[in-house]
Design a protein around this motif. Structure first.
Motif, PDB file in Angstrom:
ATOM      1  N   MET A   1       0.808  -1.221   0.000  1.00  0.00           N
ATOM      2  CA  MET A   1       0.000   0.000   0.000  1.00  0.00           C
ATOM      3  C   MET A   1       0.842   1.273   0.000  1.00  0.00           C
ATOM      4  O   MET A   1       0.392   2.322  -0.468  1.00  0.00           O
ATOM      5  CB  MET A   1      -0.943  -0.005   1.213  1.00  0.00           C
ATOM      6  CG  MET A   1      -1.985  -1.101   1.183  1.00  0.00           C
ATOM      7  SD  MET A   1      -3.105  -0.975  -0.238  1.00  0.00           S
ATOM      8  CE  MET A   1      -4.117   0.415   0.242  1.00  0.00           C
TER       9      MET A   1
ATOM     10  N   VAL B   1      -1.012  -4.212  -8.156  1.00  0.00           N
ATOM     11  CA  VAL B   1      -1.550  -4.308  -6.793  1.00  0.00           C
ATOM     12  C   VAL B   1      -2.768  -5.234  -6.779  1.00  0.00           C
ATOM     13  O   VAL B   1      -2.921  -6.055  -5.871  1.00  0.00           O
ATOM     14  CB  VAL B   1      -1.928  -2.913  -6.242  1.00  0.00           C
ATOM     15  CG1 VAL B   1      -2.665  -3.036  -4.915  1.00  0.00           C
ATOM     16  CG2 VAL B   1      -0.677  -2.063  -6.067  1.00  0.00           C
TER      17      VAL B   1
ATOM     18  N   THR C   1      -2.774  -8.626  -4.531  1.00  0.00           N
ATOM     19  CA  THR C   1      -3.725  -8.725  -3.412  1.00  0.00           C
ATOM     20  C   THR C   1      -4.946  -9.568  -3.774  1.00  0.00           C
ATOM     21  O   THR C   1      -5.769  -9.866  -2.906  1.00  0.00           O
ATOM     22  CB  THR C   1      -4.204  -7.328  -2.979  1.00  0.00           C
ATOM     23  OG1 THR C   1      -4.850  -6.671  -4.090  1.00  0.00           O
ATOM     24  CG2 THR C   1      -3.029  -6.480  -2.506  1.00  0.00           C
TER      25      THR C   1
ATOM     26  N   TRP D   1      -8.120  -3.183  -2.583  1.00  0.00           N
ATOM     27  CA  TRP D   1      -6.930  -2.461  -2.138  1.00  0.00           C
ATOM     28  C   TRP D   1      -6.417  -1.458  -3.160  1.00  0.00           C
ATOM     29  O   TRP D   1      -6.032  -0.336  -2.783  1.00  0.00           O
ATOM     30  CB  TRP D   1      -5.847  -3.463  -1.726  1.00  0.00           C
ATOM     31  CG  TRP D   1      -6.283  -4.281  -0.546  1.00  0.00           C
ATOM     32  CD1 TRP D   1      -6.607  -5.596  -0.532  1.00  0.00           C
ATOM     33  CD2 TRP D   1      -6.511  -3.800   0.790  1.00  0.00           C
ATOM     34  NE1 TRP D   1      -7.004  -5.986   0.720  1.00  0.00           N
ATOM     35  CE2 TRP D   1      -6.957  -4.916   1.556  1.00  0.00           C
ATOM     36  CE3 TRP D   1      -6.389  -2.568   1.405  1.00  0.00           C
ATOM     37  CZ2 TRP D   1      -7.276  -4.806   2.898  1.00  0.00           C
ATOM     38  CZ3 TRP D   1      -6.706  -2.444   2.755  1.00  0.00           C
ATOM     39  CH2 TRP D   1      -7.143  -3.559   3.484  1.00  0.00           C
TER      40      TRP D   1
ATOM     41  N   GLN E   1      -6.074   2.464  -2.452  1.00  0.00           N
ATOM     42  CA  GLN E   1      -4.786   3.107  -2.723  1.00  0.00           C
ATOM     43  C   GLN E   1      -4.963   4.351  -3.601  1.00  0.00           C
ATOM     44  O   GLN E   1      -4.386   5.419  -3.316  1.00  0.00           O
ATOM     45  CB  GLN E   1      -3.882   2.090  -3.417  1.00  0.00           C
ATOM     46  CG  GLN E   1      -2.401   2.373  -3.322  1.00  0.00           C
ATOM     47  CD  GLN E   1      -1.598   1.207  -3.888  1.00  0.00           C
ATOM     48  OE1 GLN E   1      -1.927   0.662  -4.940  1.00  0.00           O
ATOM     49  NE2 GLN E   1      -0.554   0.809  -3.202  1.00  0.00           N
TER      50      GLN E   1
END
Length: 714
Positions: free
Chosen positions: A425, A681, A685, A690, A694
């Motif tokens: 993150m 990301v 994940t 997420w 972000q």
């Protein structure tokens, strides 16, 4: 055993982290693969081809480093699944194991496990020069006989022993039928009944493989019915993976100690410390270690400006002259405008930053290759833990200075799920190389080129502050997320510190060239496409608006021409005014004007707004966008920096004041403007939750901090 009928031999290259595995991969395949002197460089398996005498081309699969056949991290699971090869996708012919001669006891644990898998194994013994310096002497022939597998001393850095290693590999592959090495320990005794029951279901499975199938069948690609059968065997025999693993490791180390006593001569532990230990006393000192780290970072950022300034100025001047010359000799047509204001402007916005990209990566490679990068992790562990991370988070964050994508992928090296998520993150807050062009041009606009005490560049200090700001904000965000993310799991920081080595200058040079090529070819493609798109959007607009602008221009120009020949200055001013008005009424101008109310509190005009939108594809597109926009309504003989310095608002005030430029730099430090990073990301994940979080928190953080900066400085 060699499988007949195969076109290409399959060899898996494996070993402990930091044992010289990737260096050996380069030596065997000749590929220019990145080599870093710290654990965790290899995240995914990489493939190369080498020639083995008598067998033709052999495919070398470079697996992530792992300490044993009991995986904990994501990257260790990558290696484990390939070696288990349940689906027979790899169809491995041989395991090429890299062992560090200076850490033989630890390496022998993994070696003994591979021996018991019953797949042909060849050992490449590295770090022999280091072992010699430590006073360690190994009887290689006797060690090979004791393990019942070939052991070949090599030095991948100098290619010493590589031909001998290939001969041994050829010999092992040529043995179409060979008796496997005897078990290193009595694996059957670990869980006799459970192993027998599993072998009744899977007769081809040996004793040690049966142990692993029982322990990890849930994470291997067995079909559902077979998993149910294995689960039934596990339940029936009350099989405990942790208990069996503990017993196995204990038995292996018992035999390893005997081997070390018989075939390895080690120095007295009280012997004088080697150079690495002495240097660590200084570089890992609780006070001086941090002072030296700050000095190293300061020199790095000073060098980016100081060393790169000369080639950058030359490139900038060259492109401005080329564009001006092209505009003067080509006819006044749409395609010449495309060439000068679209193609050349975009190309100049790419090439000018190549020197800085090369210098940044060259210096980072020096730190990695020397062994200092791992020390940075060790130094930062205490601080990292206070904000919910650990020392291993430093490596992805440092990688983020180059590019967030490999940094995020390297978080697989972090065992703790919460610490890994927090690292993912915050890694995009590190100032990646794509931000460097934005920082450079904006700092060059508003920060004077002055030096303090003759050595401290004002621009270099501001540049360093921006990088540190990203780090500080990342730590603050991690501290907040630490209390929000509800994952509870204990973590331990275990890091092997590599010895200090002289950097391999060839490796540094190759890395600099490779990264420049990637920037020009990969980022350059995006920049060129966006630049050409911006040229089109800036040159054309709704016909009604554009026709009205052209008619007013033609009418005024006719009046000035008829008034007499002394109106040259007025005609030039009219041309500039026409270019500006045409740009404002183009598609790009209308888009920029539509978002201007939102970004006006930050000190930005509509042109900056367009750059913010286009640079979401890639941050470095900002410079190409500005180059194109200002080329459309400015003369072609000025450099981009001169054009931006001369930019005016409708009221006649300068666009790029100190307040506006610093606000814009802060925005680029903190904003998530990279679609590729968001995609990675999501992949890491396995959820869109997420990356969305972000994107929202980074954009909000960037907006608020930029607004505060503008208000304070205006």
């Amino acid at each position: 055993m060699l499988r007949t009928g195969k076109k290409t031999i399959q060899i898996a290259l494996t070993g402990n982290p930091n044992s010289g595995k990737t260096s050996l991969f380069n030596a065997l395949t000749g590929l220019n693969q990145k080599v870093g002197n710290f654990p965790g460089v290899t995240v995914d398996k990489k493939v190369g081809v080498t020639q083995i005498s008598g067998h033709g081309p052999a495919k070398i699969i470079d697996l992530p480093g792992t300490y044993s056949l009991y995986p904990r991290r994501e990257d260790e699971w990558v290696a484990y699944r390939v070696m288990m090869d349940v689906e027979k996708q790899q169809d491995l012919d041989l395991l090429l194991l890299v062992m560090d001669a200076s850490n033989l006891k630890r390496n022998l644990l993994f070696c003994s496990q591979l021996v018991d898998l019953k797949c042909p194994v060849v050992v490449a013994l590295t770090m022999n020069d280091l072992a010699q310096k430590k006073g360690i002497r190994i009887d290689v022939d006797e060690l090979s006989r004791e393990l019942s597998i070939p052991v070949v001393p090599v030095n991948p850095r100098t290619n010493k022993g590589i031909p001998e290693l290939k001969k041994v590999i050829s010999h092992v592959l040529a043995q179409s039928v060979s008796a496997p090495a005897p078990d290193f320990i009595d694996n059957k005794a670990l869980a006799p009944q459970a192993i027998e029951d599993l072998q009744a279901i899977m007769p081809e499975v040996n004793d040690y493989l049966a142990v692993h199938y029982l322990a990890n069948y849930k994470n291997l690609a067995f079909d559902a019915p077979l998993k149910a059968q294995i689960a039934a065997v596990e339940t029936k025999n009350n099989f405990s993976p942790n208990k069996v693993q503990a017993e196995e490791i204990l038995q292996r180390y018992t035999r390893i100690r005997k081997i070390m006593q018989q075939f390895v001569v080690e120095p007295d532990p009280l012997q004088k410390k080697i150079f690495t230990d002495k240097l660590d006393n200084l570089l890992l000192h609780r006070v001086w270690g941090y002072v030296i780290l700050l000095v190293v970072l300061f020199v790095l950022f000073q060098s980016i400006f100081w060393l790169a300034s000369y080639p950058m100025d030359a490139i900038d001047w060259g492109f401005s002259e080329l564009t001006g010359w092209a505009a003067s000799v080509l006819p006044d047509t749409w395609w010449s405008d495309l060439l000068c204001n679209g193609l050349l402007a975009g190309l100049g916005g790419i090439v000018i930053f190549v020197p800085q990209i090369m210098i940044l990566f060259g210096l980072i490679t020096l730190l990695e290759d020397s062994g200092y990068m791992a020390r940075i992790s060790f130094l930062m562990d205490k601080l990292m833990r206070k904000v919910g991370l650990n020392g291993k988070s430093v490596m992805p964050m440092i990688s983020g200075f180059a590019c967030a994508i490999p940094g995020i992928m390297s978080t697989r090296n972090i065992e703790n799920k919460k610490e890994r998520l927090l690292t993912i993150m915050i890694t995009p807050l590190m100032s990646c190389s794509a931000r460097l062009p934005v920082y450079t041009i904006l700092i060059g606009l508003v920060v004077p080129d002055t030096y303090y005490l003759g050595i401290f560049s004002a621009r270099g200090l501001i540049m360093m502050f921006m990088y540190l700001l990203g780090v500080v904000m990342a730590l603050i965000v991690s501290l907040v997320l630490k209390w929000i993310v509800k994952i509870k799991e204990k973590s331990f920081f275990i890091l092997e510190l590599p010895v200090y080595r002289a950097p391999r200058w060839k490796n540094v040079g190759v890395t600099m060239v490779e990264k420049a090529k990637i920037f020009v070819l990969e980022a350059g493609k995006v920049i060129m496409v966006i630049s050409l798109l911006i040229w089109f959007l800036s040159s054309y607009g709704p016909s009604k608006k554009m026709d009205a602008v052209t008619q007013r221009y033609e009418k005024t120009k006719t009046e000035l021409t008829q008034a007499g020949p002394d109106n040259t200055e007025a005609l030039e001013a009219l041309d500039r005014e026409y270019g500006t008005e045409k740009l404002e009424n183009s598609y790009a101008g209308l888009l920029g004007k539509s978002i201007e109310p939102v970004i006006k509190p930050l000190g930005y005009d509509w042109k900056i707004g367009i750059a913010l939108i286009t640079s979401f594809a890639a941050r470095e597109v900002f410079v190409g966008t500005m180059a194109t926009l200002y080329s459309v309504d400015e003369n072609n003989t000025s450099t981009l920096q001169q054009k931006m310095e001369n930019a005016k608002r409708p009221d006649g005030s300068k666009v790029y004041t100190l307040a506006t430029a610093m606000s814009l730099i802060i925005f680029y430090v903190l904003a998530m403007q990279c679609m590729s990073t968001l995609a990675v990301v999501k992949r890491e994940t396995k959820s869109w939750k997420w990356p969305v979080i972000q994107l929202v928190y980074m954009t909000a953080l960037a907006y608020v901090c930029s607004w505060i900066t503008f208000e304070l400085l205006k």
